[in-house]
Design a protein around this motif. Structure first.
Motif, PDB file in Angstrom:
ATOM      1  N   ALA A   1       1.099  -1.348  -0.187  1.00  0.00           N
ATOM      2  CA  ALA A   1      -0.446  -0.004  -0.371  1.00  0.00           C
ATOM      3  C   ALA A   1       0.832   1.334  -0.245  1.00  0.00           C
ATOM      4  O   ALA A   1       2.314   0.961   0.639  1.00  0.00           O
ATOM      5  CB  ALA A   1      -1.391   0.131   1.123  1.00  0.00           C
ATOM      6  N   LYS A   2       0.282   2.539  -0.425  1.00  0.00           N
ATOM      7  CA  LYS A   2       1.060   3.127  -0.563  1.00  0.00           C
ATOM      8  C   LYS A   2       0.066   4.962  -0.206  1.00  0.00           C
ATOM      9  O   LYS A   2      -0.587   4.872  -1.348  1.00  0.00           O
ATOM     10  CB  LYS A   2       1.933   3.519  -1.748  1.00  0.00           C
ATOM     11  N   VAL A   3       0.488   5.884   0.773  1.00  0.00           N
ATOM     12  CA  VAL A   3      -0.347   6.475   1.100  1.00  0.00           C
ATOM     13  C   VAL A   3       0.183   8.332   0.425  1.00  0.00           C
ATOM     14  O   VAL A   3       1.396   8.048   0.912  1.00  0.00           O
ATOM     15  CB  VAL A   3      -1.535   6.704   2.281  1.00  0.00           C
ATOM     16  N   THR A   4      -0.597   9.423   0.207  1.00  0.00           N
ATOM     17  CA  THR A   4      -0.626  10.042  -0.287  1.00  0.00           C
ATOM     18  C   THR A   4      -1.074  11.671   0.892  1.00  0.00           C
ATOM     19  O   THR A   4      -2.448  10.975   0.686  1.00  0.00           O
ATOM     20  CB  THR A   4      -0.297  10.837  -0.767  1.00  0.00           C
ATOM     21  N   ALA A   5       0.111  11.556   1.779  1.00  0.00           N
ATOM     22  CA  ALA A   5      -0.224  12.847   2.764  1.00  0.00           C
ATOM     23  C   ALA A   5      -1.225  13.968   1.740  1.00  0.00           C
ATOM     24  O   ALA A   5       0.450  14.163   1.270  1.00  0.00           O
ATOM     25  CB  ALA A   5      -0.142  13.116   3.849  1.00  0.00           C
ATOM     26  N   THR A   6      -2.516  15.082   1.732  1.00  0.00           N
ATOM     27  CA  THR A   6      -2.242  16.454   1.067  1.00  0.00           C
ATOM     28  C   THR A   6      -2.846  18.041   2.055  1.00  0.00           C
ATOM     29  O   THR A   6      -3.061  16.865   2.638  1.00  0.00           O
ATOM     30  CB  THR A   6      -2.886  16.465  -0.412  1.00  0.00           C
TER      31      THR A   6
ATOM     32  N   PRO B   1      -9.191  20.152   5.275  1.00  0.00           N
ATOM     33  CA  PRO B   1      -8.134  20.298   4.668  1.00  0.00           C
ATOM     34  C   PRO B   1      -6.717  19.546   4.382  1.00  0.00           C
ATOM     35  O   PRO B   1      -6.374  19.658   3.511  1.00  0.00           O
ATOM     36  CB  PRO B   1      -7.065  21.412   5.121  1.00  0.00           C
ATOM     37  N   TYR B   2      -6.661  18.774   5.650  1.00  0.00           N
ATOM     38  CA  TYR B   2      -5.271  17.946   5.913  1.00  0.00           C
ATOM     39  C   TYR B   2      -6.229  16.640   5.011  1.00  0.00           C
ATOM     40  O   TYR B   2      -7.876  15.918   6.020  1.00  0.00           O
ATOM     41  CB  TYR B   2      -5.143  17.612   6.957  1.00  0.00           C
ATOM     42  N   ALA B   3      -5.461  15.751   4.198  1.00  0.00           N
ATOM     43  CA  ALA B   3      -6.320  14.331   3.662  1.00  0.00           C
ATOM     44  C   ALA B   3      -5.434  13.256   3.732  1.00  0.00           C
ATOM     45  O   ALA B   3      -4.198  13.834   3.118  1.00  0.00           O
ATOM     46  CB  ALA B   3      -7.326  14.777   2.762  1.00  0.00           C
ATOM     47  N   TRP B   4      -5.509  12.299   3.763  1.00  0.00           N
ATOM     48  CA  TRP B   4      -4.383  11.212   2.604  1.00  0.00           C
ATOM     49  C   TRP B   4      -5.058   9.849   2.375  1.00  0.00           C
ATOM     50  O   TRP B   4      -6.730   9.592   2.550  1.00  0.00           O
ATOM     51  CB  TRP B   4      -3.702  10.289   4.022  1.00  0.00           C
ATOM     52  N   THR B   5      -4.509   9.492   1.028  1.00  0.00           N
ATOM     53  CA  THR B   5      -5.582   8.966  -0.261  1.00  0.00           C
ATOM     54  C   THR B   5      -4.423   7.597  -0.078  1.00  0.00           C
ATOM     55  O   THR B   5      -3.111   7.601  -0.120  1.00  0.00           O
ATOM     56  CB  THR B   5      -5.785   9.308  -1.383  1.00  0.00           C
ATOM     57  N   CYS B   6      -5.574   6.202  -0.045  1.00  0.00           N
ATOM     58  CA  CYS B   6      -4.436   5.047  -0.255  1.00  0.00           C
ATOM     59  C   CYS B   6      -4.421   4.951  -1.103  1.00  0.00           C
ATOM     60  O   CYS B   6      -5.984   4.666  -2.311  1.00  0.00           O
ATOM     61  CB  CYS B   6      -4.648   4.179   1.362  1.00  0.00           C
ATOM     62  N   THR B   7      -3.979   3.192  -1.762  1.00  0.00           N
ATOM     63  CA  THR B   7      -3.831   2.930  -3.140  1.00  0.00           C
ATOM     64  C   THR B   7      -4.605   2.271  -2.802  1.00  0.00           C
ATOM     65  O   THR B   7      -5.895   1.337  -4.157  1.00  0.00           O
ATOM     66  CB  THR B   7      -2.821   2.796  -3.855  1.00  0.00           C
ATOM     67  N   CYS B   8      -5.527   1.480  -2.430  1.00  0.00           N
ATOM     68  CA  CYS B   8      -6.457   0.744  -1.930  1.00  0.00           C
ATOM     69  C   CYS B   8      -7.858   1.172  -1.648  1.00  0.00           C
ATOM     70  O   CYS B   8      -8.776   0.491  -1.809  1.00  0.00           O
ATOM     71  CB  CYS B   8      -6.319  -0.455  -0.212  1.00  0.00           C
ATOM     72  N   GLY B   9      -7.739   3.091  -1.655  1.00  0.00           N
ATOM     73  CA  GLY B   9      -9.077   3.156  -1.974  1.00  0.00           C
ATOM     74  C   GLY B   9      -9.358   4.115  -0.801  1.00  0.00           C
ATOM     75  O   GLY B   9     -10.520   4.820  -1.248  1.00  0.00           O
ATOM     76  N   THR B  10      -9.201   3.437   0.354  1.00  0.00           N
ATOM     77  CA  THR B  10      -9.532   4.222   1.347  1.00  0.00           C
ATOM     78  C   THR B  10      -8.706   5.306   1.315  1.00  0.00           C
ATOM     79  O   THR B  10      -7.661   6.197   0.850  1.00  0.00           O
ATOM     80  CB  THR B  10      -8.967   3.503   2.849  1.00  0.00           C
ATOM     81  N   SER B  11      -9.245   6.858   1.997  1.00  0.00           N
ATOM     82  CA  SER B  11      -9.217   8.462   2.524  1.00  0.00           C
ATOM     83  C   SER B  11     -10.295   8.341   3.667  1.00  0.00           C
ATOM     84  O   SER B  11     -10.564   7.949   4.227  1.00  0.00           O
ATOM     85  CB  SER B  11      -9.663   8.867   0.953  1.00  0.00           C
TER      86      SER B  11
END
Length: 86
Positions: free
Chosen positions: A24-29, A37-47
């Motif tokens: 899995a790879k999570v990107t925080a933005t 305003p703060y969020a993260w999204t995973c390659t599995c589809g979870t956010s």
């Protein structure tokens, strides 16, 4: 390599790990145009999204590096998903 972000998004961090037996790879933005305003999204589809930066990094890390309690929760959720109705 940073992921392609929307024009209003700013990269906060990337976390590599695994969960549910897959990589899995999570990107925080951060995006000031969103209510949270703060969020993260995973390659599995979870956010997930948050109103402050405080919880973004720890939850993104924990999503890709689950502990024993997290493994138990995932196992229980898997059992509930795969259980067939009578």
């Amino acid at each position: 390599m940073k992921p392609q972000l929307e024009q209003t998004e700013f990269w906060v961090g990337t976390f590599h790990g695994s969960h549910d037996g897959t990589k899995a790879k999570v990107t925080a933005t951060r995006d000031d145009t969103r209510p949270e305003p703060y969020a993260w999204t995973c390659t599995c589809g979870t956010s997930r999204s948050f109103p402050t930066e405080d919880a973004v990094i720890p939850t993104a890390w924990r999503h890709t590096h689950p502990g024993r309690l997290d493994w138990l929760r995932q196992w229980a959720a898997h059992l509930l998903r795969t259980r067939h109705p009578r």
